[in-house]
Design a protein around this motif. Structure first.
Motif, PDB file in Angstrom:
ATOM      1  N   VAL A  35       0.861  -1.186   0.000  1.00 28.67           N
ATOM      2  CA  VAL A  35       0.000   0.000   0.000  1.00 28.67           C
ATOM      3  C   VAL A  35       0.893   1.231   0.000  1.00 28.67           C
ATOM      4  N   TYR A  36       0.643   2.127  -0.961  1.00 26.11           N
ATOM      5  CA  TYR A  36       1.357   3.402  -0.952  1.00 26.11           C
ATOM      6  C   TYR A  36       0.437   4.480  -0.414  1.00 26.11           C
ATOM      7  N   LEU A  37       0.872   5.121   0.666  1.00 26.63           N
ATOM      8  CA  LEU A  37       0.155   6.235   1.251  1.00 26.63           C
ATOM      9  C   LEU A  37       0.833   7.528   0.801  1.00 26.63           C
ATOM     10  N   PRO A  38       0.117   8.393   0.081  1.00 24.52           N
ATOM     11  CA  PRO A  38       0.754   9.601  -0.454  1.00 24.52           C
ATOM     12  C   PRO A  38       1.112  10.584   0.646  1.00 24.52           C
ATOM     13  N   LYS A  39       1.832  11.620   0.268  1.00 25.71           N
ATOM     14  CA  LYS A  39       2.320  12.584   1.257  1.00 25.71           C
ATOM     15  C   LYS A  39       1.185  13.303   1.970  1.00 25.71           C
ATOM     16  N   THR A  40      -0.002  13.323   1.376  1.00 24.67           N
ATOM     17  CA  THR A  40      -1.137  14.007   1.994  1.00 24.67           C
ATOM     18  C   THR A  40      -1.852  13.152   3.030  1.00 24.67           C
ATOM     19  N   TYR A  41      -1.524  11.869   3.117  1.00 26.60           N
ATOM     20  CA  TYR A  41      -2.329  10.960   3.936  1.00 26.60           C
ATOM     21  C   TYR A  41      -2.366  11.373   5.415  1.00 26.60           C
ATOM     22  N   GLU A  42      -1.229  11.651   5.995  1.00 31.10           N
ATOM     23  CA  GLU A  42      -1.161  11.923   7.428  1.00 31.10           C
ATOM     24  C   GLU A  42      -1.931  13.179   7.821  1.00 31.10           C
ATOM     25  N   LYS A  43      -2.035  14.124   6.913  1.00 27.07           N
ATOM     26  CA  LYS A  43      -2.715  15.377   7.218  1.00 27.07           C
ATOM     27  C   LYS A  43      -4.185  15.361   6.784  1.00 27.07           C
ATOM     28  N   SER A  44      -4.627  14.262   6.229  1.00 29.04           N
ATOM     29  CA  SER A  44      -5.992  14.183   5.719  1.00 29.04           C
ATOM     30  C   SER A  44      -6.979  13.843   6.826  1.00 29.04           C
ATOM     31  N   ALA A  45      -8.229  14.175   6.583  1.00 31.56           N
ATOM     32  CA  ALA A  45      -9.296  13.806   7.505  1.00 31.56           C
ATOM     33  C   ALA A  45      -9.788  12.396   7.186  1.00 31.56           C
ATOM     34  N   LYS A  46     -10.607  11.879   8.056  1.00 34.02           N
ATOM     35  CA  LYS A  46     -11.106  10.513   7.907  1.00 34.02           C
ATOM     36  C   LYS A  46     -11.842  10.336   6.579  1.00 34.02           C
ATOM     37  N   LYS A  47     -11.483   9.264   5.861  1.00 32.01           N
ATOM     38  CA  LYS A  47     -12.120   8.859   4.604  1.00 32.01           C
ATOM     39  C   LYS A  47     -12.102   9.965   3.553  1.00 32.01           C
ATOM     40  N   THR A  48     -10.951  10.606   3.392  1.00 40.01           N
ATOM     41  CA  THR A  48     -10.848  11.648   2.373  1.00 40.01           C
ATOM     42  C   THR A  48      -9.825  11.333   1.284  1.00 40.01           C
ATOM     43  N   VAL A  49      -9.006  10.290   1.436  1.00 39.32           N
ATOM     44  CA  VAL A  49      -7.977   9.982   0.443  1.00 39.32           C
ATOM     45  C   VAL A  49      -8.495   8.898  -0.511  1.00 39.32           C
ATOM     46  N   PRO A  50      -8.694   9.234  -1.782  1.00 40.62           N
ATOM     47  CA  PRO A  50      -9.151   8.225  -2.742  1.00 40.62           C
ATOM     48  C   PRO A  50      -8.112   7.127  -2.935  1.00 40.62           C
ATOM     49  N   VAL A  51      -8.547   6.032  -3.557  1.00 39.41           N
ATOM     50  CA  VAL A  51      -7.703   4.849  -3.694  1.00 39.41           C
ATOM     51  C   VAL A  51      -7.706   4.373  -5.144  1.00 39.41           C
ATOM     52  N   LEU A  52      -6.531   3.995  -5.616  1.00 37.42           N
ATOM     53  CA  LEU A  52      -6.391   3.317  -6.906  1.00 37.42           C
ATOM     54  C   LEU A  52      -5.876   1.912  -6.638  1.00 37.42           C
ATOM     55  N   ILE A  53      -6.563   0.910  -7.167  1.00 33.96           N
ATOM     56  CA  ILE A  53      -6.124  -0.474  -7.057  1.00 33.96           C
ATOM     57  C   ILE A  53      -5.413  -0.854  -8.345  1.00 33.96           C
ATOM     58  N   TYR A  54      -4.200  -1.377  -8.207  1.00 36.72           N
ATOM     59  CA  TYR A  54      -3.400  -1.801  -9.366  1.00 36.72           C
ATOM     60  C   TYR A  54      -3.243  -3.317  -9.326  1.00 36.72           C
ATOM     61  N   LEU A  55      -3.746  -3.989 -10.373  1.00 38.34           N
ATOM     62  CA  LEU A  55      -3.647  -5.442 -10.475  1.00 38.34           C
ATOM     63  C   LEU A  55      -2.509  -5.817 -11.416  1.00 38.34           C
ATOM     64  N   SER A  56      -1.600  -6.631 -10.931  1.00 38.03           N
ATOM     65  CA  SER A  56      -0.414  -6.996 -11.703  1.00 38.03           C
ATOM     66  C   SER A  56      -0.660  -8.204 -12.599  1.00 38.03           C
ATOM     67  N   GLY A  57       0.325  -8.462 -13.456  1.00 33.07           N
ATOM     68  CA  GLY A  57       0.215  -9.519 -14.444  1.00 33.07           C
ATOM     69  C   GLY A  57       0.872 -10.822 -14.021  1.00 33.07           C
TER      70      GLY A  57
END
Length: 291
Positions: A35-57
């Motif tokens: 899981v990569y948490l972007p630089k904004t994660y720690e300063k974000s409010a609850k349930k405000t950081v969108p998510v991208l799921i990447y499926l590998s080959g």
């Protein structure tokens, strides 16, 4: 108590890459994911950081894309997290699962197996779309799995398209790099669908993106696809068949909304993927309401 064990925490670009493991109820095995948490994660409010799921080959682990696709700077730029699941159960001890590189371990094909041999462990569809997302939401409260998109490469590109089309409205957007676009007509699909789902090809069609297009009824964001014209799985082995998907979209709700890019020179590797990650990140950021 957390269901995840943090194997390592890596500072990379502006955020943190977490290498996690947990015991999966769906696969009945230990599963790794990053899981990569972007630089904004720690300063974000609850349930405000969108998510991208990447499926590998095929053959990949969660580490391949997190080390070589260069999603992180784009995640920092726009402010989304990235989840990198594994591609199959590991250590299920199913007879024959390690006999070939394109089947079994590292090749779960994002289906829920129904054949006796595989049905207890090879449940990657439910693992990706039903199990890990609520678990991660509980663990990382600032992530927002109600604002989530999906992408992937090769087998994972197929998995992203298939998962998006099977879950209308769940994912805000979808994209794919070199997807196996019509697996029921490709050797990889025939081999794995037959093993995991049995001989009834109507069961195969339920996972095939090209077959699913006509049955889809939900929101219709543009579908972004890149395929390298120098990819031997495209021009020689005919495993990818993106034109089949494009043609099948005509006359459906996705008519005119499949942005298929066949790009000269590029192959199937992460050199190709990383060359177009910026385009896919911008695509998803738009639908995740980040730009």
């Amino acid at each position: 108590m957390s269901v995840f064990k943090t194997e390592s925490t890596i500072t990379t670009f502006g955020g943190k890459l977490l290498k996690l493991s947990h015991q999966s109820k769906q696969t009945q095995t230990k599963m790794d994911l990053n899981v990569y948490l972007p630089k904004t994660y720690e300063k974000s409010a609850k349930k405000t950081v969108p998510v991208l799921i990447y499926l590998s080959g095929l053959t990949c682990t969660p580490n391949n894309a997190s080390e070589k696709a260069y999603w992180q700077p784009h995640a920092d730029r726009y402010g989304f997290a990235i989840v990198f699941p594994d591609t199959s159960p590991r250590g299920a001890n199913v007879e024959g699962e390690d006999d070939s590189w394109d089947h079994g371990t590292g090749a779960g094909f994002y289906v829920d197996a129904t054949t006796d041999k595989y049905k207890n462990n090879y449940r990657m569809y439910s693992y990706v779309h039903e199990e890990i997302q609520p678990l991660l939401q509980d663990e990382f409260e600032n992530l927002n799995f109600e604002n989530v998109s999906i992408t992937g490469h090769s087998m994972g590109g197929y998995g992203a398209l298939s998962g998006f089309l099977q879950n209308p409205g769940k994912y805000k957007s979808v994209s794919a790099f070199s997807p196996i676009s019509n697996p029921i007509k490709a050797q990889w699909g025939e081999k794995n669908f037959g093993a995991y789902l049995g001989d009834d090809k109507s069961a195969w069609a339920k996972y095939d993106p090209t077959e699913l297009l006509a049955k889809y009824d939900g929101p219709t964001p543009e579908i972004l696809i890149h395929v390298g014209k120098g990819d031997p799985f495209y021009y020689r082995d005919y495993q990818l068949l993106p034109e089949n998907f494009y043609e099948a979209s005509k006359g459906t709700k996705f008519g005119g909304k499949v942005n298929l890019n066949l790009v000269d020179g590029f192959d199937h590797s992460y050199y190709f993927i990383s060359s177009f990650t910026a385009d896919h990140a911008k695509h998803h950021a738009k639908y995740l309401d980040l730009i």
